[in-house]
Write an enzyme that holds these catalytic residues in place. Sequence first.
Site, PDB file in Angstrom:
ATOM      1  N   CYS A   1     -14.393  43.337 -56.084  1.00 52.57           N
ATOM      2  CA  CYS A   1     -14.174  42.047 -56.753  1.00 52.57           C
ATOM      3  C   CYS A   1     -13.571  41.081 -55.747  1.00 52.57           C
ATOM      4  O   CYS A   1     -12.471  41.331 -55.226  1.00 52.57           O
ATOM      5  CB  CYS A   1     -13.237  42.183 -57.958  1.00 52.57           C
TER       6      CYS A   1
ATOM      7  N   LYS B   1      -5.645  35.853 -69.351  1.00 47.67           N
ATOM      8  CA  LYS B   1      -4.775  35.408 -68.259  1.00 47.67           C
ATOM      9  C   LYS B   1      -5.156  33.985 -67.862  1.00 47.67           C
ATOM     10  O   LYS B   1      -6.325  33.701 -67.609  1.00 47.67           O
ATOM     11  CB  LYS B   1      -4.963  36.350 -67.071  1.00 47.67           C
TER      12      LYS B   1
ATOM     13  N   HIS C   1       1.227  30.320 -61.153  1.00 45.09           N
ATOM     14  CA  HIS C   1       1.864  30.425 -59.829  1.00 45.09           C
ATOM     15  C   HIS C   1       3.288  29.887 -59.881  1.00 45.09           C
ATOM     16  O   HIS C   1       4.213  30.447 -59.309  1.00 45.09           O
ATOM     17  CB  HIS C   1       1.064  29.639 -58.783  1.00 45.09           C
TER      18      HIS C   1
ATOM     19  N   HIS D   1     -10.918  39.480 -63.713  1.00 40.20           N
ATOM     20  CA  HIS D   1     -11.619  38.199 -63.586  1.00 40.20           C
ATOM     21  C   HIS D   1     -12.813  38.061 -64.522  1.00 40.20           C
ATOM     22  O   HIS D   1     -13.369  36.972 -64.644  1.00 40.20           O
ATOM     23  CB  HIS D   1     -12.047  37.980 -62.130  1.00 40.20           C
TER      24      HIS D   1
ATOM     25  N   CYS E   1     -10.172  39.535 -56.838  1.00 40.64           N
ATOM     26  CA  CYS E   1      -8.997  40.383 -56.563  1.00 40.64           C
ATOM     27  C   CYS E   1      -8.913  40.735 -55.082  1.00 40.64           C
ATOM     28  O   CYS E   1      -7.893  41.235 -54.625  1.00 40.64           O
ATOM     29  CB  CYS E   1      -9.075  41.700 -57.328  1.00 40.64           C
TER      30      CYS E   1
ATOM     31  N   CYS F   1     -15.322  42.860 -63.314  1.00 36.64           N
ATOM     32  CA  CYS F   1     -13.917  43.110 -62.984  1.00 36.64           C
ATOM     33  C   CYS F   1     -13.087  42.932 -64.260  1.00 36.64           C
ATOM     34  O   CYS F   1     -13.249  41.934 -64.960  1.00 36.64           O
ATOM     35  CB  CYS F   1     -13.462  42.110 -61.927  1.00 36.64           C
TER      36      CYS F   1
ATOM     37  N   HIS G   1      -1.388  26.412 -60.265  1.00 35.54           N
ATOM     38  CA  HIS G   1      -1.298  26.159 -61.704  1.00 35.54           C
ATOM     39  C   HIS G   1      -0.011  26.780 -62.237  1.00 35.54           C
ATOM     40  O   HIS G   1       0.802  27.341 -61.487  1.00 35.54           O
ATOM     41  CB  HIS G   1      -2.553  26.635 -62.442  1.00 35.54           C
TER      42      HIS G   1
ATOM     43  N   LYS H   1      -7.453  29.502 -62.790  1.00 30.37           N
ATOM     44  CA  LYS H   1      -8.370  28.407 -62.473  1.00 30.37           C
ATOM     45  C   LYS H   1      -9.804  28.872 -62.656  1.00 30.37           C
ATOM     46  O   LYS H   1     -10.654  28.125 -63.124  1.00 30.37           O
ATOM     47  CB  LYS H   1      -8.146  27.949 -61.020  1.00 30.37           C
TER      48      LYS H   1
HETATM   49  N1  MSP Z   1      -2.700  36.324 -52.471  1.00 26.77           N
HETATM   50  C1  MSP Z   1      -2.407  37.320 -53.440  1.00 26.77           C
HETATM   51  C2  MSP Z   1      -0.956  37.795 -53.326  1.00 26.77           C
HETATM   52  C3  MSP Z   1      -0.572  38.333 -51.992  1.00 26.77           C
HETATM   53  S1  MSP Z   1       1.106  38.800 -51.935  1.00 26.77           S
HETATM   54  C4  MSP Z   1       1.280  39.641 -50.518  1.00 26.77           C
HETATM   55  C5  MSP Z   1      -2.648  36.779 -54.838  1.00 26.77           C
HETATM   56  N2  MSP Z   1      -2.583  35.450 -54.953  1.00 26.77           N
HETATM   57  S2  MSP Z   1      -2.813  34.605 -56.305  1.00 26.77           S
HETATM   58  O1  MSP Z   1      -2.942  33.233 -55.898  1.00 26.77           O
HETATM   59  O2  MSP Z   1      -3.879  35.158 -57.059  1.00 26.77           O
HETATM   60  O3  MSP Z   1      -1.455  34.628 -57.063  1.00 26.77           O
HETATM   61  C6  MSP Z   1      -0.966  35.734 -57.592  1.00 26.77           C
HETATM   62  C7  MSP Z   1       0.333  35.537 -58.330  1.00 26.77           C
HETATM   63  O4  MSP Z   1       0.404  34.298 -59.050  1.00 26.77           O
HETATM   64  C8  MSP Z   1       0.419  36.586 -59.409  1.00 26.77           C
HETATM   65  O5  MSP Z   1       0.796  37.824 -58.929  1.00 26.77           O
HETATM   66  C9  MSP Z   1       1.463  35.970 -60.288  1.00 26.77           C
HETATM   67  O6  MSP Z   1       2.711  36.180 -59.716  1.00 26.77           O
HETATM   68  C10 MSP Z   1       1.076  34.497 -60.264  1.00 26.77           C
HETATM   69  N3  MSP Z   1       0.151  34.200 -61.359  1.00 26.77           N
HETATM   70  C11 MSP Z   1      -1.115  33.683 -61.252  1.00 26.77           C
HETATM   71  N4  MSP Z   1      -1.639  33.524 -62.497  1.00 26.77           N
HETATM   72  C12 MSP Z   1      -0.750  33.931 -63.419  1.00 26.77           C
HETATM   73  C13 MSP Z   1      -0.699  33.952 -64.809  1.00 26.77           C
HETATM   74  N5  MSP Z   1      -1.689  33.524 -65.572  1.00 26.77           N
HETATM   75  N6  MSP Z   1       0.435  34.422 -65.398  1.00 26.77           N
HETATM   76  C14 MSP Z   1       1.507  34.839 -64.671  1.00 26.77           C
HETATM   77  N7  MSP Z   1       1.505  34.837 -63.361  1.00 26.77           N
HETATM   78  C15 MSP Z   1       0.382  34.422 -62.697  1.00 26.77           C
HETATM   79  O7  MSP Z   1      -2.837  37.551 -55.738  1.00 26.77           O
END
Ligand code: MSP
Length: 538
Positions: free
Chosen positions: A137, A313, A31, A165, A140, A162, A28, A316
């Site tokens: 969690c 935040k 990311h 989340h 996380c 959490c 989304h 999904k």
């Molecule tokens: N898999 C772990 C990261 C491992 S790194 C060694 C993880 N993945 S995640 O799919 O949850 O994606 C995390 C990253 O996506 C966040 O740290 C951020 O960079 C980005 N984001 C996901 N949602 C976000 C927002 N709503 N706003 C900004 N960034 C966001 O955690």
Amino acid sequence: MVATGSGTQSGKAFYVTTPIYYVNDAPHLGHAYTTVAGDVLTRWHRQRGERVWFLTGTDEHGQKVLRTAESKGVSPQEWCDKLVEEAWKPLWRHLEIANDDFLRTTEKRHTDRVREFVQDLYDKGEIYKGGYEGPYCVGCEEYKLPGELLEGTGENAGKQLCPIHKRPVEILKEENYFFRLSEYADKLLAHYEANPGFIQPEPARNEVLSFVRQGLQDLSISRSTFDWGVPVPWDDEHVIYVWVDALLNYATAVGYNQNQETFDATFPADVHLIGKDILRFHAVIWPALLMANGLPLPGRVVANGWLLVGGEKMSKSNLTGISPRQITSHFGVDAFRWYLLRAIAYGQDGSFSWEDLAARYTSELANDYGNLASRVAAMVGKYFDGVLPAASADGDAERAVHDGLAKAVAEADRKIGDDVEFQAGLQAIFDFVKQVNGYISEQEPWKVAKDDSPQARARLATVLYTAAESLRAVAVLLHPFMPASSQRLWESLGAEPALGPLAGQRVQEAGQWGRLPAGSTVTKGAALFPRLEEQPGA
Ligand code: MSP
């Protein structure tokens, strides 16, 4: 997808990473935000002539992905394969992400090296067996501290949630292997002290400092209640904790224990771009793991804020994820790449808003920038048959533009290249665009054109050259943000082949006045940023 570093090929590469994303769902906007930031940062450094390495990838092990796959009735590997190939990689291609590598944690090149790294720690006495019980969690993939939890209300009354989340935590009790993280608190604090820029921005640094100052608990680094993970080398009843597995991607992707030459030429990362939700993993656990194994620490961990929807935040799991394609189908890829970095100070939270995007698109991209480009091309066409004239009558007004450009280049390079502050860098570039617009309004070339005298023709030529040459520089400066429209502008200025390909242009040279050769063929192509009502689907 593969881009090569330009400029000097010796010395260590400027190495930038994104988080590797969980493949429990399609990407989304959140990311895409971090990934676009990484792409812009690496493209900027490529344009500085540095050798660059940009890594992204996917985090495929652990309970979160396993549970999603189970709920879909497929194996986790099948689930990941499908999502990576059908959703993640195609989206990055669509967004013109020029990553040099894409690491999946289920790849053998990664899993073998993860086992070796953990075995090494075990051999060094950094890992021991113990028991742990605590709130966990799955969103996380992390044990939470009791003090961090929220009290549930409504259907979650009586449960603890959490804080990220807003879902109930589970109480896990396991016999696990533990990493002696508690022994690294002082060493980490000393590192933060000696390297004040290690964690960026300031609030993120402060959060980590106060967290580590309270002392650290040892970290459970294995799981035995499910098997979707990398088996612990000395005990195959356990799999390695997904976060240890994931963090190691930054090392395994660049030759750790495999290709020493590549590893030395790339590792450690100069910038780990992450979201602030995963700050402690990157600023505490990751450097401690590296210290324990005698490896060098990264240069910087730069945390972006959250994109918020309704004050929460975007995610999904909260059903607030916006698909990047919803935006690009309406505004185009370039505007998408530009908007979030323009609208939100990197590091701070910001709300995504369609209205704000539409307003900024219209005022800055379509009006200020796009219009400037088409007006200048149209006037060179009309008054000089499309052949760029030379400037022969520079005066104070022109010198102010030359100075404005030099200032914009220096400021943008410092803010983007050094400080990872995209918004301030873009501000400098768009301030210059405004200055050039103001210059044209004041010089009124359409009036000067009414006079056929040689002095008036020289004046007209000077004004149009000044504007076109300014646009040449803007195309270079905006190229990392908006590659496609910059390329079109570049071609319409006729700079190629006289100036060579845009991709090879150096940031440092963008501000050198006079690089666009007089005599270039200037053509007015389609609008760089069509008015929204003219776009399909409007
Ligand atoms: N898999 C772990 C990261 C491992 S790194 C060694 C993880 N993945 S995640 O799919 O949850 O994606 C995390 C990253 O996506 C966040 O740290 C951020 O960079 C980005 N984001 C996901 N949602 C976000 C927002 N709503 N706003 C900004 N960034 C966001 O955690």
